[in-house]
Design an enzyme around this catalytic site. Structure first.
Site, mmCIF file in Angstrom:
data_model
loop_
_atom_site.group_PDB
_atom_site.id
_atom_site.type_symbol
_atom_site.label_atom_id
_atom_site.label_comp_id
_atom_site.label_asym_id
_atom_site.label_seq_id
_atom_site.Cartn_x
_atom_site.Cartn_y
_atom_site.Cartn_z
ATOM 1 N N GLU A 272 -160.660 -69.585 -39.890
ATOM 2 C CA GLU A 272 -160.599 -70.048 -38.498
ATOM 3 C C GLU A 272 -159.380 -70.944 -38.268
ATOM 4 O O GLU A 272 -158.723 -70.863 -37.230
ATOM 5 C CB GLU A 272 -161.882 -70.794 -38.115
ATOM 6 C CG GLU A 272 -163.148 -69.951 -38.169
ATOM 7 C CD GLU A 272 -163.233 -68.888 -37.080
ATOM 8 O OE1 GLU A 272 -162.322 -68.810 -36.247
ATOM 9 O OE2 GLU A 272 -164.222 -68.128 -37.085
ATOM 10 N N ARG A 276 -156.350 -69.741 -35.797
ATOM 11 C CA ARG A 276 -156.229 -70.513 -34.548
ATOM 12 C C ARG A 276 -155.106 -71.545 -34.630
ATOM 13 O O ARG A 276 -154.293 -71.658 -33.708
ATOM 14 C CB ARG A 276 -157.553 -71.213 -34.230
ATOM 15 C CG ARG A 276 -158.704 -70.240 -34.046
ATOM 16 C CD ARG A 276 -159.978 -70.913 -33.592
ATOM 17 N NE ARG A 276 -161.143 -70.066 -33.862
ATOM 18 C CZ ARG A 276 -162.229 -70.004 -33.119
ATOM 19 N NH1 ARG A 276 -162.337 -70.739 -32.047
ATOM 20 N NH2 ARG A 276 -163.241 -69.221 -33.442
ATOM 21 N N ASP A 405 -164.606 -56.832 -39.422
ATOM 22 C CA ASP A 405 -163.742 -56.342 -38.336
ATOM 23 C C ASP A 405 -162.238 -56.472 -38.581
ATOM 24 O O ASP A 405 -161.500 -55.493 -38.627
ATOM 25 C CB ASP A 405 -164.129 -57.008 -37.008
ATOM 26 C CG ASP A 405 -164.285 -58.540 -37.097
ATOM 27 O OD1 ASP A 405 -164.099 -59.110 -38.191
ATOM 28 O OD2 ASP A 405 -164.589 -59.172 -36.058
ATOM 29 N N GLU A 540 -162.481 -59.353 -27.034
ATOM 30 C CA GLU A 540 -162.106 -58.053 -27.613
ATOM 31 C C GLU A 540 -161.904 -56.942 -26.579
ATOM 32 O O GLU A 540 -160.978 -56.137 -26.698
ATOM 33 C CB GLU A 540 -163.134 -57.625 -28.664
ATOM 34 C CG GLU A 540 -163.114 -58.463 -29.939
ATOM 35 C CD GLU A 540 -163.762 -59.833 -29.782
ATOM 36 O OE1 GLU A 540 -164.525 -60.017 -28.812
ATOM 37 O OE2 GLU A 540 -163.495 -60.727 -30.615
#
Ligand code: DMJ
Length: 649
Positions: A272, A276, A405, A540
């Site tokens: 993360e 980010r 994913d 998405e």
């Protein structure tokens, strides 16, 4: 898990006699008690039974209320957070003339009415059957049926004036995104301007109530901390730059220059914080050329490196960036496959910019190992990998959703970033897409929506996370970079499915997870389980719409994005500033706000919407940039780039 705040609890106190009540009240209470004692046992039992029956009768109302509370308990990371159910904030009133899209903008086979009959629907009012919509959903349906001359703009117009989608860039001035529209504040704005307006509104909430903190809690006008590093602010930097919001950008930059420090005794999640923070800083450095952002990127990048000190060199999930220590989660020595394979774009770029090879070497080692591992199914990977052994663990489950994913996304994107030379990445990607087609792709009933399900120990499950909606965009990107044309065809089909995940809901917003019907005779394609009805403002679908529009110039993708933006404005916008995740996309009367604005709403969702509505293909050209999985654009390396390519070459 966030500590519960004081308002998270309802406290019940029993009045103390002395001085707490006036004499009259006290007397009445004593007298009631005396009367109760005077009743026979039978009389008392009868009264208690009656009270019990009354309680049962009001049960649906009680459970409905409780559901509002408990629904708020899970955040995006499956943490338990007790949130107050705060009414009167959402939704905004639906305006007169709320439009259906013109018929031609809808997928051919499907109805253009939002909220098709729905098996799992919870009726909040009366005993309406599945086909009966209630409240605003019903109003909307009626408007849709009667309002034959309403444009996608939300304005009532003559049918002749309605703009139809054009193909391949023709008639650019007529692009719907150039049209002036009524924004939520009733000023005439174009679609990109409406996104700027949404961003400003989100930013206002963040600035007023959460400045310098990780996430805004817009309803309680407060904030939550995850890493304590100003996550939303950093995630938003390049969005502001791209949208031309200079004033806001300068303010944020000042905070980065004067307040942002990484020398903190705090555990951060490697993935993360890479996508980010490191990604956000690197991309802002590229867009602005300001060395401040590169310095900060180097600082956080080097502080994350201890994560790779594991027996297998597969990184731990968590790093203490102040102490320089790393560890797996408390309950396991596993890391998530998507997490360890979706940090490569950022660390590779950091090596290229600093000419220090250790960052790239560390992430290339992960790719090398994952490439060789046994336990894949036709290129599809399991969800977990052990940091001691370097082997896949909990094998047998294959998904394109959570925990796997972005592995697929980063195979393709690393290949593009490196100038399309790293063949092993490409081969793994192509094999995986074939694996998806062979094992996970199915069609729903009755309308034949193409979807990507999951495989669990050989059993197919027609479950699809909203997260999977990154795939149409990734497939389209690959096709744009020369991969088989049938990837683009699949991208278009999946795009339609992702859009239907919005259209089929009463709020026009997708739930977190859907299940598709596959048996013949089904009356609807999409089902939603009670626990999956939330929407976290995820990007998405609009991300994929952006790619599909860039490559096809088919305006229907812009129109779909416009619908989604309008629905975010209707159901998630908080009047005092900010947007909130919601618990229930099936209830337009009460979507049940969660009181949290994820940083990716500003970092990704609004950025992709803005780019989708922009008709300038040079605004972050997809031949020059590749977006990381948090929507931070990083440059595609020039062919004379001196950086070492991955050892998987
Ligand atoms: C973001 O942090 C990234 O897009 C990630 O790849 C998936 N989850 C969120 C958005 O949904």
């Amino acid at each position: 898990m966030h500590p519960p705040s004081r308002q998270d609890y309802i406290s019940i106190s029993f009045g103390q006699g002395s001085g707490g009540y006036n004499n009259g009240k006290q007397w009445r209470r004593q007298s009631c008690w005396r009367k109760w004692k005077q009743l026979s046992r039978l009389q008392r039992s009868l009264i208690l039974v009656l009270l019990f029956i009354c309680g049962i009768a009001s049960y649906p109302a009680v459970t409905e209320h409780l559901r509002g509370l408990t629904d708020g308990e899970q955040d995006s990371d499956n943490n338990i957070v007790l949130l107050p159910d705060i009414p009167n904030v959402l939704p905004e009133p639906i305006k007169q003339g709320q439009p259906p899209l013109p018929e031609e903008t809808y997928p051919k086979k499907l109805s253009n009415k939002r909220g098709p009959p729905f098996q799992g629907r919870i009726q909040r009012k009366g005993n309406a059957s599945d086909t009966v919509l209630v409240g605003k959903a019903a109003e909307r349906k009626k408007e849709g049926e009667e309002g034959g001359v309403i444009s996608w703009h939300g304005a009532v117009i003559d049918t002749e004036q309605a703009t139809e989608g054009t193909k391949d860039g023709e008639n650019k001035e007529d692009s719907p995104s150039n049209h002036k529209d009524k924004s939520p504040t009733e000023s005439a704005v174009s679609w990109p301007e409406a996104v700027q307006e949404a961003f400003r509104h989100a930013w206002k909430g963040y600035k007023d109530f959460a400045w310098g903190h990780d996430e805004l809690r817009p309803l309680s006008k407060s904030y939550s901390e995850w890493f304590g590093l100003g996550l939303t602010l950093i995630d938003s930097l390049d969005t502001m730059w791209i949208m031309g919001l200079k004033e806001e950008f300068e303010e944020a930059k000042k905070w980065v220059a004067t307040e942002l420090t990484f020398s903190k005794n705090v555990d951060v999640n490697l993935f993360e914080s890479t996508i980010r923070i490191l990604g956000g800083l690197l991309s802002t450095y590229h867009l602005t050329g300001d060395a401040l952002f590169l310095d900060k990127a180097k600082d956080i990048g080097s502080r994350l490196m201890p994560a790779f000190n594991t027996p297998s060199k597969i990184p731990y999930s968590d790093v203490n960036i102040g102490k320089g220590t790393a560890h797996p989660p408390r309950w396991t020595s596993d890391s998530t496959v998507a997490e360890v394979t979706s940090i490569q774009l950022e660390f590779r770029e950091l090596s290229r910019l600093t000419q220090e090879p250790q960052y790239q070497a560390a992430v290339a080692e992960v790719m090398k190992q994952v490439h060789k591992l046994e336990g894949k199914l036709d290129g599809l990977v399991p969800m977990f990998i052990n940091t001691n052994t370097g082997q896949f663990s909990h094998q047998g489950i294959y998904t394109l959703g959570a925990r796997a994913d972005s592995y697929y996304e980063y195979l393709l994107k690393q290949w593009i970033q490196g100038g399309k030379k790293e063949n092993q990445l490409l081969e793994d990607y192509l094999q995986a897409i074939d694996g998806v087609k062979k094992n996970l792709l199915q069609k729903s009933s009755p309308n034949g929506l193409t979807f990507v399900g999951e495989l669990s120990h050989g059993q197919f499950s027609p479950k699809m996370d909203h997260l999977v909606c990154f795939l149409p965009g990734t497939l389209a990107l690959g096709a744009h970079h020369g991969l088989p044309a049938d990837h683009m065809e699949l991208a278009k089909q999946l795009m339609e499915t992702c859009y239907q995940m919005y259209v089929a809901m009463e709020t026009g917003l997708s739930p977190e997870i859907v299940h598709f019907n596959m048996h013949q005779g089904s009356t609807r394609d999409i089902e939603v389980k009670l626990a999956d009805r939330h929407n976290l403002l995820r990007p998405e679908t609009v991300e994929s719409l952006f790619y599909l529009y860039r490559f096809t110039k088919d305006h229907k993708y812009q129109e779909w994005g416009w619908e989604i933006l309008q629905n975010f404005n209707k159901y998630t916008k908080v009047s005092s500033g900010g947007y909130t995740s919601i618990n229930n996309v099936r209830d337009p009367d009460y979507p049940s706000p969660r009181d949290k604005m994820e940083s990716f709403f500003l970092g990704e969702t609004l950025k992709y919407l803005y780019l989708l509505f922009s008709d300038n293909p040079d605004l972050i050209s997809l031949d020059q940039y590749v977006f990381n999985t948090e929507a931070h654009p990083l440059p595609i390396w020039p062919s004379n780039s001196t950086v070492l390519l991955t050892s998987t070459q």
